[in-house]
Structures are given as C-alpha cells and as structure tokens.
Design a protein around this motif. Structure first.
Motif, mmCIF file in Angstrom:
data_model
loop_
_atom_site.group_PDB
_atom_site.id
_atom_site.type_symbol
_atom_site.label_atom_id
_atom_site.label_comp_id
_atom_site.label_asym_id
_atom_site.label_seq_id
_atom_site.Cartn_x
_atom_site.Cartn_y
_atom_site.Cartn_z
ATOM 1 N N THR A 135 0.858 -1.187 0.000
ATOM 2 C CA THR A 135 0.000 0.000 0.000
ATOM 3 C C THR A 135 0.890 1.232 0.000
ATOM 4 N N LEU A 136 0.481 2.237 -0.729
ATOM 5 C CA LEU A 136 1.198 3.505 -0.782
ATOM 6 C C LEU A 136 0.952 4.284 0.507
ATOM 7 N N THR A 137 2.002 4.822 1.094
ATOM 8 C CA THR A 137 1.868 5.660 2.293
ATOM 9 C C THR A 137 1.701 7.126 1.865
ATOM 10 N N ALA A 138 1.394 7.979 2.827
ATOM 11 C CA ALA A 138 1.297 9.412 2.535
ATOM 12 C C ALA A 138 2.634 9.929 2.008
ATOM 13 N N GLU A 139 3.725 9.459 2.606
ATOM 14 C CA GLU A 139 5.054 9.858 2.141
ATOM 15 C C GLU A 139 5.299 9.350 0.718
ATOM 16 N N GLY A 140 4.776 8.167 0.409
ATOM 17 C CA GLY A 140 4.899 7.622 -0.942
ATOM 18 C C GLY A 140 4.138 8.457 -1.968
ATOM 19 N N ARG A 141 2.956 8.928 -1.581
ATOM 20 C CA ARG A 141 2.179 9.801 -2.487
ATOM 21 C C ARG A 141 2.937 11.099 -2.750
ATOM 22 N N LYS A 142 3.538 11.633 -1.705
ATOM 23 C CA LYS A 142 4.334 12.853 -1.859
ATOM 24 C C LYS A 142 5.509 12.592 -2.809
ATOM 25 N N GLN A 143 6.196 11.474 -2.615
ATOM 26 C CA GLN A 143 7.326 11.122 -3.475
ATOM 27 C C GLN A 143 6.884 10.899 -4.914
ATOM 28 N N LEU A 144 5.718 10.296 -5.106
ATOM 29 C CA LEU A 144 5.201 10.101 -6.458
ATOM 30 C C LEU A 144 5.035 11.452 -7.155
ATOM 31 N N GLY A 145 4.525 12.435 -6.448
ATOM 32 C CA GLY A 145 4.401 13.772 -7.028
ATOM 33 C C GLY A 145 5.745 14.334 -7.450
ATOM 34 N N ILE A 146 6.743 14.150 -6.612
ATOM 35 C CA ILE A 146 8.102 14.613 -6.938
ATOM 36 C C ILE A 146 8.618 13.885 -8.169
ATOM 37 N N GLU A 147 8.446 12.560 -8.192
ATOM 38 C CA GLU A 147 8.919 11.746 -9.314
ATOM 39 C C GLU A 147 8.219 12.140 -10.622
ATOM 40 N N LEU A 148 6.915 12.372 -10.564
ATOM 41 C CA LEU A 148 6.175 12.754 -11.769
ATOM 42 C C LEU A 148 6.622 14.115 -12.289
ATOM 43 N N THR A 149 6.848 15.057 -11.381
ATOM 44 C CA THR A 149 7.333 16.374 -11.787
ATOM 45 C C THR A 149 8.687 16.258 -12.468
ATOM 46 N N GLU A 150 9.584 15.474 -11.885
ATOM 47 C CA GLU A 150 10.917 15.284 -12.464
ATOM 48 C C GLU A 150 10.833 14.574 -13.814
ATOM 49 N N PHE A 151 9.942 13.607 -13.926
ATOM 50 C CA PHE A 151 9.761 12.894 -15.190
ATOM 51 C C PHE A 151 9.276 13.847 -16.286
ATOM 52 N N GLU A 152 8.303 14.675 -15.970
ATOM 53 C CA GLU A 152 7.788 15.649 -16.939
ATOM 54 C C GLU A 152 8.892 16.621 -17.365
ATOM 55 N N ARG A 153 9.704 17.041 -16.415
ATOM 56 C CA ARG A 153 10.828 17.936 -16.713
ATOM 57 C C ARG A 153 11.806 17.253 -17.670
ATOM 58 N N MET A 154 12.079 15.988 -17.435
ATOM 59 C CA MET A 154 12.992 15.218 -18.278
ATOM 60 C C MET A 154 12.417 15.048 -19.693
ATOM 61 N N ILE A 155 11.137 14.725 -19.787
ATOM 62 C CA ILE A 155 10.494 14.553 -21.095
ATOM 63 C C ILE A 155 10.529 15.862 -21.884
ATOM 64 N N THR A 156 10.273 16.973 -21.223
ATOM 65 C CA THR A 156 10.322 18.282 -21.874
ATOM 66 C C THR A 156 11.727 18.569 -22.394
#
Length: 99
Positions: free
Chosen positions: A66-87
């Motif tokens: 199960t994803l924890t609250a900290e995991g959800r926060k990290q997912l947001g960070i990871e998605l932002t970084e991924f979008e930055r990389m794709i751009t």
C-alpha cells in the motif's frame, strides 16, 4: 515511479503490480521479479510503502503493498521530475531536427 503510480489504484501483491504495469502499458513494459522485489523492498525501507500479509483470490498467502502518505508525496516529486525530463528530451530532439 511506476510501482508508486500503480499502487495509487489499490493495494496489490508483487505479481499483481507486475501484471498491472504490463496490462496498462499494452505489454510494452515488463517488470521482472528480479527487479520488482528488490525495488519493493527499497520502497518499504524508504517509508513510501507499507506491506501486510493477506490471502490472494486463489487462497495463497502474499504480501500486499500500500502507498503511504510519504509515498504519495514522493510520487508527485517523481512525476514532476519525469515531466521535466520529457520536456528537456523533446527540446533536444527538436533542436537536432532543425540543425
């Protein structure tokens, strides 16, 4: 990132996570057991997942993640970084075509 995103839908066992990634990616992405379980362990140690033993639909004992609250926060960070990389990759590819 893919494991974290997959677990936003519902708790799943390792095999279910691998199947979900494969299914959602239309069989393009395959997660091998040799990569999946060490990654799950790292995510547990980092506090981004929690796990508990339960019975599967086929009455087997499996560890459900199960994803924890900290995991959800990290997912947001990871998605932002991924979008930055794709751009950035898109900019490089456009620049290469213009040259």
């Amino acid at each position: 990132m893919l494991i974290l995103k997959t677990l936003t839908r519902s708790p799943q066992h390792g095999y279910g996570i691998a199947l979900s990634i494969k299914r959602v990616s239309d069989d393009v992405l395959t997660v091998e057991e040799g990569s999946l379980y060490p990654a799950l362990q790292r995510l547990l140690v980092q506090g981004w997942l929690k796990a508990e033993w339960k019975q599967t639909e086929t009455n087997r004992r499996a560890r459900y993640y199960t994803l924890t609250a900290e995991g959800r926060k990290q997912l947001g960070i990871e998605l932002t970084e991924f979008e930055r990389m794709i751009t950035a990759i898109g900019r490089v590819l456009r620049d290469a075509q213009e040259a």
